[in-house]
Design a protein around this motif. Structure first.
Motif, PDB file in Angstrom:
ATOM      1  N   MET A  29       0.896  -1.246   0.013  1.00 38.81           N
ATOM      2  CA  MET A  29       0.090  -0.118  -0.060  1.00 38.81           C
ATOM      3  C   MET A  29       0.985   1.384  -0.049  1.00 38.81           C
ATOM      4  N   GLU A  30       2.211   1.251   0.611  1.00 41.96           N
ATOM      5  CA  GLU A  30       2.949   2.243   0.746  1.00 41.96           C
ATOM      6  C   GLU A  30       3.659   2.761  -0.660  1.00 41.96           C
ATOM      7  N   LEU A  31       3.685   1.644  -1.457  1.00 45.53           N
ATOM      8  CA  LEU A  31       4.106   1.616  -2.735  1.00 45.53           C
ATOM      9  C   LEU A  31       3.056   2.162  -3.570  1.00 45.53           C
ATOM     10  N   PHE A  32       1.915   1.460  -3.471  1.00 48.25           N
ATOM     11  CA  PHE A  32       0.716   2.019  -4.084  1.00 48.25           C
ATOM     12  C   PHE A  32       0.388   3.571  -3.743  1.00 48.25           C
ATOM     13  N   ALA A  33       0.527   4.130  -2.614  1.00 47.07           N
ATOM     14  CA  ALA A  33       0.150   5.494  -2.340  1.00 47.07           C
ATOM     15  C   ALA A  33       1.089   6.460  -3.089  1.00 47.07           C
ATOM     16  N   ILE A  34       2.287   6.199  -3.472  1.00 54.17           N
ATOM     17  CA  ILE A  34       3.035   6.888  -4.232  1.00 54.17           C
ATOM     18  C   ILE A  34       3.038   6.529  -5.829  1.00 54.17           C
ATOM     19  N   GLY A  35       2.921   5.695  -6.196  1.00 58.08           N
ATOM     20  CA  GLY A  35       2.723   5.374  -7.361  1.00 58.08           C
ATOM     21  C   GLY A  35       1.254   5.561  -8.013  1.00 58.08           C
ATOM     22  N   VAL A  36       0.399   5.548  -7.389  1.00 60.77           N
ATOM     23  CA  VAL A  36      -1.209   5.486  -7.892  1.00 60.77           C
ATOM     24  C   VAL A  36      -1.258   6.822  -8.829  1.00 60.77           C
ATOM     25  N   VAL A  37      -0.885   7.766  -8.487  1.00 61.02           N
ATOM     26  CA  VAL A  37      -1.015   9.128  -9.211  1.00 61.02           C
ATOM     27  C   VAL A  37      -0.412   8.833 -10.731  1.00 61.02           C
ATOM     28  N   VAL A  38       0.461   8.343 -10.980  1.00 71.42           N
ATOM     29  CA  VAL A  38       1.008   8.144 -12.249  1.00 71.42           C
ATOM     30  C   VAL A  38       0.256   7.092 -12.966  1.00 71.42           C
TER      31      VAL A  38
ATOM     32  N   VAL B 234      14.011  11.349  -9.257  1.00 66.73           N
ATOM     33  CA  VAL B 234      13.724  11.004  -8.373  1.00 66.73           C
ATOM     34  C   VAL B 234      13.122  12.038  -7.265  1.00 66.73           C
ATOM     35  N   THR B 235      13.965  12.789  -7.150  1.00 68.49           N
ATOM     36  CA  THR B 235      13.946  13.923  -5.926  1.00 68.49           C
ATOM     37  C   THR B 235      12.482  14.962  -6.200  1.00 68.49           C
ATOM     38  N   GLU B 236      12.326  15.345  -7.592  1.00 71.65           N
ATOM     39  CA  GLU B 236      11.178  15.845  -7.971  1.00 71.65           C
ATOM     40  C   GLU B 236       9.806  15.133  -7.836  1.00 71.65           C
ATOM     41  N   LYS B 237       9.914  13.842  -8.040  1.00 68.27           N
ATOM     42  CA  LYS B 237       8.771  13.016  -8.035  1.00 68.27           C
ATOM     43  C   LYS B 237       8.144  12.926  -6.471  1.00 68.27           C
ATOM     44  N   LEU B 238       9.234  12.800  -5.653  1.00 69.90           N
ATOM     45  CA  LEU B 238       9.013  12.861  -4.205  1.00 69.90           C
ATOM     46  C   LEU B 238       8.710  14.000  -3.674  1.00 69.90           C
ATOM     47  N   ASN B 239       9.080  14.956  -4.037  1.00 70.31           N
ATOM     48  CA  ASN B 239       8.813  16.282  -3.546  1.00 70.31           C
ATOM     49  C   ASN B 239       7.182  16.561  -4.086  1.00 70.31           C
ATOM     50  N   TRP B 240       6.907  16.322  -5.117  1.00 70.20           N
ATOM     51  CA  TRP B 240       5.378  16.062  -5.769  1.00 70.20           C
ATOM     52  C   TRP B 240       4.475  15.263  -4.787  1.00 70.20           C
ATOM     53  N   ALA B 241       5.131  13.976  -4.424  1.00 74.72           N
ATOM     54  CA  ALA B 241       4.359  13.126  -3.705  1.00 74.72           C
ATOM     55  C   ALA B 241       4.192  13.617  -2.121  1.00 74.72           C
ATOM     56  N   PHE B 242       5.333  14.326  -1.682  1.00 75.21           N
ATOM     57  CA  PHE B 242       4.910  14.921  -0.128  1.00 75.21           C
ATOM     58  C   PHE B 242       4.114  16.091  -0.351  1.00 75.21           C
ATOM     59  N   ASN B 243       3.821  16.973  -1.449  1.00 76.56           N
ATOM     60  CA  ASN B 243       2.985  17.924  -1.499  1.00 76.56           C
ATOM     61  C   ASN B 243       1.487  17.244  -1.621  1.00 76.56           C
ATOM     62  N   LEU B 244       1.450  16.242  -2.066  1.00 76.76           N
ATOM     63  CA  LEU B 244       0.116  15.490  -1.923  1.00 76.76           C
ATOM     64  C   LEU B 244      -0.297  15.237  -0.791  1.00 76.76           C
ATOM     65  N   TYR B 245       0.699  14.597   0.208  1.00 79.53           N
ATOM     66  CA  TYR B 245       0.294  14.183   1.798  1.00 79.53           C
ATOM     67  C   TYR B 245       0.138  15.380   2.322  1.00 79.53           C
ATOM     68  N   ASP B 246       0.954  16.363   2.101  1.00 81.23           N
ATOM     69  CA  ASP B 246       0.930  17.754   3.021  1.00 81.23           C
ATOM     70  C   ASP B 246      -0.442  18.588   2.641  1.00 81.23           C
ATOM     71  N   ILE B 247      -1.488  17.877   3.189  1.00 80.21           N
ATOM     72  CA  ILE B 247      -2.810  18.603   2.747  1.00 80.21           C
ATOM     73  C   ILE B 247      -2.967  20.066   2.936  1.00 80.21           C
ATOM     74  N   ASN B 248      -2.433  20.602   4.323  1.00 75.73           N
ATOM     75  CA  ASN B 248      -2.632  21.817   4.341  1.00 75.73           C
ATOM     76  C   ASN B 248      -1.637  23.071   4.115  1.00 75.73           C
ATOM     77  N   LYS B 249      -0.634  22.173   3.268  1.00 70.19           N
ATOM     78  CA  LYS B 249       0.708  22.908   2.581  1.00 70.19           C
ATOM     79  C   LYS B 249       1.387  23.590   3.638  1.00 70.19           C
ATOM     80  N   ASP B 250       1.633  23.182   4.793  1.00 71.76           N
ATOM     81  CA  ASP B 250       2.553  23.960   5.866  1.00 71.76           C
ATOM     82  C   ASP B 250       3.976  23.631   6.037  1.00 71.76           C
ATOM     83  N   GLY B 251       4.275  22.451   5.274  1.00 67.58           N
ATOM     84  CA  GLY B 251       5.651  22.063   5.101  1.00 67.58           C
ATOM     85  C   GLY B 251       5.829  20.612   5.998  1.00 67.58           C
ATOM     86  N   TYR B 252       4.964  20.040   6.513  1.00 66.28           N
ATOM     87  CA  TYR B 252       5.034  18.854   7.341  1.00 66.28           C
ATOM     88  C   TYR B 252       3.690  17.869   7.004  1.00 66.28           C
TER      89      TYR B 252
END
Length: 230
Positions: free
Chosen positions: A6-15, A137-155
């Motif tokens: 599920m962790e793998l899916f959560a990051i890859g599902v967008v693509v 890879v870093t750009e993709k992970l930054n994008w995934a982080f932004n998806l998880y960071d719902i209120n966009k406060d950096g955490y």
């Protein structure tokens, strides 16, 4: 599907889903010669006109022909030049008729709506797609982080991660075997934080997120799967 899956899916599902959407609406179809007039990406009948082709080429990793093809598919489905959240949800619901993709589509829409105006422009769409399909890879992970960071406060908080995971289980749960337990999203969040919250302060920073993902072979493999779909 296990926790790691599920962790793998959560990051890859967008693509995965965006490739499916693109193919569904013919956006990935080869460009014909008569379509070359779209090279400047102008469309006088739409409400929003995208930026020039050269500027989008500079901002993305797509070629001129790829941008032309993407734009034709986009304008055919969205003549106004903009995608609102309800349209976005409708598109995703078509792929998960036995699940509920509404909440996940909401989170994904917010990740693409970079200027927070309630609509996705062609520029927003193609720039985000470029990151997901052609980014480092870093750009993709930054994008995934932004998806998880719902209120966009950096955490990323546990509450945010739980909301995302519940939305994924709502969307995909009926397709998993064995059937997902009710406490599975919470269990996943706890394991996620045990792995990523290095200083145990209750939140995950972008640095913690990227460092942990880069050390996970499964996540790294998922980052490479869809680089040549267009």
């Amino acid at each position: 599907m296990g926790i790691q899956g599920m962790e793998l899916f959560a990051i890859g599902v967008v693509v995965i889903l965006f490739v499916a959407v693109l193919k569904q609406f013919g956006i990935l179809e080869p460009m014909s010669m008569e379509d070359s007039s779209d090279s400047d990406l102008e469309l006088s009948t739409v409400r929003h006109q995208p930026e020039g082709l050269e500027q989008l080429q500079a901002q993305t990793k797509f070629t001129k022909k790829e941008l032309q093809s993407l734009y034709r598919g986009f304008k055919n489905e969205c003549p106004s030049g903009l995608v609102d959240e309800e349209t976005f949800k409708t598109i995703y619901s078509q792929f998960f008729p036995q699940g509920d993709a509404t909440t996940y589509a909401h989170f994904l829409f917010n990740a693409f709506d970079v200027d927070r105006n309630g609509s996705i422009r062609f520029e927003d769409f193609v720039i985000g797609l470029s990151v997901l399909l052609r980014g480092s890879v870093t750009e993709k992970l930054n994008w995934a982080f932004n998806l998880y960071d719902i209120n966009k406060d950096g955490y990323i908080t546990k509450e945010e991660m739980l909301a995302i995971m519940k939305s994924i289980y709502d969307m995909m749960g009926r397709y998993t075997y064995p059937t997902v337990r009710d406490d599975a999203p919470s269990e996943h969040v706890e394991k996620f934080f045990q792995k990523m919250d290095r200083n145990r302060d209750g939140v995950v920073t972008i640095d913690e997120f990227i460092e942990t993902c880069q050390k996970d072979e499964n996540i790294m493999s998922s980052m490479q799967l869809f680089e040549n779909v267009i």
